[in-house]
Design a protein around this motif. Structure first.
Motif, PDB file in Angstrom:
ATOM      1  N   ALA A 150       0.850  -1.189   0.000  1.00 28.77           N
ATOM      2  CA  ALA A 150       0.000   0.000   0.000  1.00 28.77           C
ATOM      3  C   ALA A 150       0.885   1.238   0.000  1.00 28.77           C
ATOM      4  O   ALA A 150       2.070   1.183   0.369  1.00 28.77           O
ATOM      5  CB  ALA A 150      -0.923   0.011   1.215  1.00 28.77           C
ATOM      6  N   ASP A 151       0.310   2.369  -0.430  1.00 29.02           N
ATOM      7  CA  ASP A 151       1.036   3.642  -0.431  1.00 29.02           C
ATOM      8  C   ASP A 151       0.887   4.338   0.916  1.00 29.02           C
ATOM      9  O   ASP A 151      -0.173   4.273   1.550  1.00 29.02           O
ATOM     10  CB  ASP A 151       0.496   4.570  -1.518  1.00 29.02           C
ATOM     11  CG  ASP A 151       0.729   4.023  -2.921  1.00 29.02           C
ATOM     12  OD1 ASP A 151       1.592   3.128  -3.059  1.00 29.02           O
ATOM     13  OD2 ASP A 151       0.050   4.494  -3.854  1.00 29.02           O
ATOM     14  N   VAL A 152       1.948   5.022   1.365  1.00 29.45           N
ATOM     15  CA  VAL A 152       1.875   5.892   2.544  1.00 29.45           C
ATOM     16  C   VAL A 152       1.601   7.298   2.032  1.00 29.45           C
ATOM     17  O   VAL A 152       2.468   7.912   1.392  1.00 29.45           O
ATOM     18  CB  VAL A 152       3.184   5.848   3.356  1.00 29.45           C
ATOM     19  CG1 VAL A 152       3.113   6.817   4.534  1.00 29.45           C
ATOM     20  CG2 VAL A 152       3.463   4.429   3.843  1.00 29.45           C
ATOM     21  N   THR A 153       0.387   7.801   2.295  1.00 34.08           N
ATOM     22  CA  THR A 153      -0.044   9.097   1.757  1.00 34.08           C
ATOM     23  C   THR A 153      -0.324  10.073   2.896  1.00 34.08           C
ATOM     24  O   THR A 153      -1.110   9.777   3.797  1.00 34.08           O
ATOM     25  CB  THR A 153      -1.325   8.925   0.913  1.00 34.08           C
ATOM     26  OG1 THR A 153      -1.079   7.921  -0.095  1.00 34.08           O
ATOM     27  CG2 THR A 153      -1.722  10.226   0.257  1.00 34.08           C
ATOM     28  N   VAL A 154       0.339  11.232   2.847  1.00 37.70           N
ATOM     29  CA  VAL A 154       0.167  12.276   3.861  1.00 37.70           C
ATOM     30  C   VAL A 154      -0.332  13.548   3.180  1.00 37.70           C
ATOM     31  O   VAL A 154       0.332  14.065   2.267  1.00 37.70           O
ATOM     32  CB  VAL A 154       1.491  12.559   4.609  1.00 37.70           C
ATOM     33  CG1 VAL A 154       1.277  13.613   5.689  1.00 37.70           C
ATOM     34  CG2 VAL A 154       2.052  11.286   5.224  1.00 37.70           C
ATOM     35  N   ASP A 155      -1.484  14.040   3.615  1.00 43.80           N
ATOM     36  CA  ASP A 155      -2.072  15.260   3.044  1.00 43.80           C
ATOM     37  C   ASP A 155      -2.162  15.183   1.514  1.00 43.80           C
ATOM     38  O   ASP A 155      -1.832  16.146   0.811  1.00 43.80           O
ATOM     39  CB  ASP A 155      -1.259  16.501   3.466  1.00 43.80           C
ATOM     40  CG  ASP A 155      -1.403  16.800   4.946  1.00 43.80           C
ATOM     41  OD1 ASP A 155      -2.411  16.382   5.540  1.00 43.80           O
ATOM     42  OD2 ASP A 155      -0.500  17.450   5.501  1.00 43.80           O
ATOM     43  N   GLY A 156      -2.548  14.036   1.010  1.00 46.26           N
ATOM     44  CA  GLY A 156      -2.705  13.860  -0.424  1.00 46.26           C
ATOM     45  C   GLY A 156      -1.427  13.597  -1.177  1.00 46.26           C
ATOM     46  O   GLY A 156      -1.448  13.372  -2.390  1.00 46.26           O
ATOM     47  N   ARG A 157      -0.301  13.608  -0.501  1.00 48.00           N
ATOM     48  CA  ARG A 157       0.991  13.391  -1.157  1.00 48.00           C
ATOM     49  C   ARG A 157       1.503  11.991  -0.817  1.00 48.00           C
ATOM     50  O   ARG A 157       1.579  11.618   0.353  1.00 48.00           O
ATOM     51  CB  ARG A 157       1.999  14.437  -0.669  1.00 48.00           C
ATOM     52  CG  ARG A 157       3.426  14.181  -1.127  1.00 48.00           C
ATOM     53  CD  ARG A 157       4.389  15.130  -0.420  1.00 48.00           C
ATOM     54  NE  ARG A 157       5.769  14.794  -0.663  1.00 48.00           N
ATOM     55  CZ  ARG A 157       6.804  15.332  -0.007  1.00 48.00           C
ATOM     56  NH1 ARG A 157       6.585  16.238   0.917  1.00 48.00           N
ATOM     57  NH2 ARG A 157       8.038  14.970  -0.286  1.00 48.00           N
ATOM     58  N   VAL A 158       1.857  11.223  -1.844  1.00 50.74           N
ATOM     59  CA  VAL A 158       2.406   9.880  -1.634  1.00 50.74           C
ATOM     60  C   VAL A 158       3.868  10.021  -1.222  1.00 50.74           C
ATOM     61  O   VAL A 158       4.715  10.425  -2.012  1.00 50.74           O
ATOM     62  CB  VAL A 158       2.287   9.016  -2.907  1.00 50.74           C
ATOM     63  CG1 VAL A 158       2.949   7.652  -2.668  1.00 50.74           C
ATOM     64  CG2 VAL A 158       0.833   8.839  -3.299  1.00 50.74           C
ATOM     65  N   VAL A 159       4.126   9.718   0.052  1.00 50.53           N
ATOM     66  CA  VAL A 159       5.492   9.836   0.578  1.00 50.53           C
ATOM     67  C   VAL A 159       6.318   8.616   0.174  1.00 50.53           C
ATOM     68  O   VAL A 159       7.471   8.737  -0.245  1.00 50.53           O
ATOM     69  CB  VAL A 159       5.465   9.974   2.120  1.00 50.53           C
ATOM     70  CG1 VAL A 159       6.888  10.073   2.674  1.00 50.53           C
ATOM     71  CG2 VAL A 159       4.660  11.204   2.536  1.00 50.53           C
ATOM     72  N   VAL A 160       5.731   7.424   0.330  1.00 45.14           N
ATOM     73  CA  VAL A 160       6.383   6.182  -0.111  1.00 45.14           C
ATOM     74  C   VAL A 160       5.324   5.340  -0.804  1.00 45.14           C
ATOM     75  O   VAL A 160       4.216   5.188  -0.283  1.00 45.14           O
ATOM     76  CB  VAL A 160       6.974   5.379   1.073  1.00 45.14           C
ATOM     77  CG1 VAL A 160       7.901   4.285   0.561  1.00 45.14           C
ATOM     78  CG2 VAL A 160       7.710   6.276   2.045  1.00 45.14           C
ATOM     79  N   SER A 161       5.638   4.813  -1.956  1.00 44.89           N
ATOM     80  CA  SER A 161       4.638   4.051  -2.703  1.00 44.89           C
ATOM     81  C   SER A 161       4.938   2.554  -2.688  1.00 44.89           C
ATOM     82  O   SER A 161       6.087   2.132  -2.558  1.00 44.89           O
ATOM     83  CB  SER A 161       4.585   4.539  -4.155  1.00 44.89           C
ATOM     84  OG  SER A 161       5.829   4.345  -4.801  1.00 44.89           O
ATOM     85  N   ASP A 162       3.841   1.775  -2.802  1.00 45.34           N
ATOM     86  CA  ASP A 162       3.946   0.330  -2.973  1.00 45.34           C
ATOM     87  C   ASP A 162       4.775  -0.322  -1.865  1.00 45.34           C
ATOM     88  O   ASP A 162       5.715  -1.075  -2.123  1.00 45.34           O
ATOM     89  CB  ASP A 162       4.572   0.034  -4.344  1.00 45.34           C
ATOM     90  CG  ASP A 162       4.125  -1.312  -4.897  1.00 45.34           C
ATOM     91  OD1 ASP A 162       3.045  -1.773  -4.500  1.00 45.34           O
ATOM     92  OD2 ASP A 162       4.868  -1.887  -5.719  1.00 45.34           O
ATOM     93  N   VAL A 163       4.420  -0.024  -0.613  1.00 48.67           N
ATOM     94  CA  VAL A 163       5.210  -0.489   0.538  1.00 48.67           C
ATOM     95  C   VAL A 163       4.686  -1.835   1.041  1.00 48.67           C
ATOM     96  O   VAL A 163       3.492  -1.971   1.294  1.00 48.67           O
ATOM     97  CB  VAL A 163       5.142   0.535   1.689  1.00 48.67           C
ATOM     98  CG1 VAL A 163       6.100   0.136   2.806  1.00 48.67           C
ATOM     99  CG2 VAL A 163       5.456   1.940   1.185  1.00 48.67           C
ATOM    100  N   PRO A 164       5.558  -2.841   1.210  1.00 51.12           N
ATOM    101  CA  PRO A 164       5.113  -4.132   1.747  1.00 51.12           C
ATOM    102  C   PRO A 164       4.780  -4.041   3.234  1.00 51.12           C
ATOM    103  O   PRO A 164       5.270  -3.145   3.933  1.00 51.12           O
ATOM    104  CB  PRO A 164       6.317  -5.056   1.498  1.00 51.12           C
ATOM    105  CG  PRO A 164       7.483  -4.141   1.392  1.00 51.12           C
ATOM    106  CD  PRO A 164       6.975  -2.855   0.820  1.00 51.12           C
ATOM    107  N   VAL A 165       3.963  -4.976   3.706  1.00 53.86           N
ATOM    108  CA  VAL A 165       3.499  -4.947   5.097  1.00 53.86           C
ATOM    109  C   VAL A 165       4.659  -4.980   6.081  1.00 53.86           C
ATOM    110  O   VAL A 165       4.656  -4.261   7.085  1.00 53.86           O
ATOM    111  CB  VAL A 165       2.548  -6.130   5.366  1.00 53.86           C
ATOM    112  CG1 VAL A 165       2.186  -6.212   6.846  1.00 53.86           C
ATOM    113  CG2 VAL A 165       1.277  -5.994   4.546  1.00 53.86           C
ATOM    114  N   SER A 166       5.655  -5.811   5.825  1.00 51.94           N
ATOM    115  CA  SER A 166       6.775  -5.936   6.766  1.00 51.94           C
ATOM    116  C   SER A 166       7.479  -4.591   6.959  1.00 51.94           C
ATOM    117  O   SER A 166       7.880  -4.247   8.075  1.00 51.94           O
ATOM    118  CB  SER A 166       7.776  -6.988   6.280  1.00 51.94           C
ATOM    119  OG  SER A 166       8.256  -6.656   4.985  1.00 51.94           O
TER     120      SER A 166
END
Length: 244
Positions: free
Chosen positions: A93-109
């Protein structure tokens, strides 16, 4: 089709049950009396001899049966854990802050790693030194630190003075009392410097960390909501290990 968060929810119970089965099997197999049986019949030497009833004890535990039940319990654990671990490799999943993708396609681990690190970072930021709010600070480029405006104060020195309480007479000397007077002798000009941070700066960083913490939690929930494919690993492993 199950979701990853459902598999995670049942994994603990499956692991606990498998551990109980394995512990119970280990305990039972350590009792020779459960594995042992006997059958005895008596025949007197002649017809007039004493007749005794036969004696028997049945085997209460079959090691092969214990292996089968243990394999069944472990197979479920192997399958659930495999399903979770394979899914963890694929769920992202992507880590999105205030509409901005900070890190994309991040694995659960890695999301779990981020959560732990951000908790520690939050505690570190909260402990940062902050400039004294009672002072007015300005950034000084020459020292790369904060400084106050110059403050001028008077330096004084105690100088002894005589106070004549009674003038001298023919019969008595003068009565003189010594006291000290603070006399200005110079000036101090003081400028304070500090390497601490403005409270505004610390609060801004804290806000970013807290927003990112929330974003990582949302991303983990999203990734854990992914559908998973059941993995059948237990039969293959335990069938080889404990099979005939």
């Amino acid at each position: 089709m199950a979701k990853l968060n459902q598999i995670i929810a049942v994994e603990k119970g499956v692991k606990s049950k498998a551990q109980q089965e394995l512990t119970g099997a280990h305990r039972d197999l350590a009792k020779p009396v459960l594995l042992s049986g006997i059958s005895r019949t008596y025949q007197p030497k002649d017809e007039e001899g004493e007749q005794l009833p036969p004696e028997s004890t049945r085997v209460q535990l079959q090691a092969e049966s214990v292996l089968r039940s243990t394999a069944a319990a472990l197979t479920r654990l192997f399958d659930v854990t495999a399903t979770k671990d394979w899914a963890n490799c694929e769920a992202r999943a992507d880590v999105t802050v205030d509409g901005r993708v900070v890190v994309s396609d991040v694995p659960v681990s890695y999301l779990l790693f981020l959560e732990k690190q951000l908790t520690e970072l939050h505690a570190f930021i909260r402990s940062l030194p902050v400039l004294d709010a009672s002072e007015s600070w300005n950034l000084d480029a020459s020292t790369d630190s904060w400084k106050t405006e110059p403050v001028r104060t008077i330096r004084t020195k105690k100088v002894p003075r005589n106070h004549v309480k009674a003038e001298a007479t023919e019969k008595h000397p003068a009565q003189v009392e010594v006291y000290y007077e603070d006399v200005p002798v110079g000036y101090w000009t003081t400028v304070k410097f500090s390497g601490a941070l403005p409270a505004r700066r610390v609060n801004e960083i804290l806000e970013r960390v807290e927003k990112t913490q929330q974003a990582v939690k949302f991303a983990r929930e999203e990734a854990n909501g992914a559908e998973v494919t059941d993995r059948r690993v237990g039969d293959a492993v335990l069938g080889y290990l404990l099979g005939p």
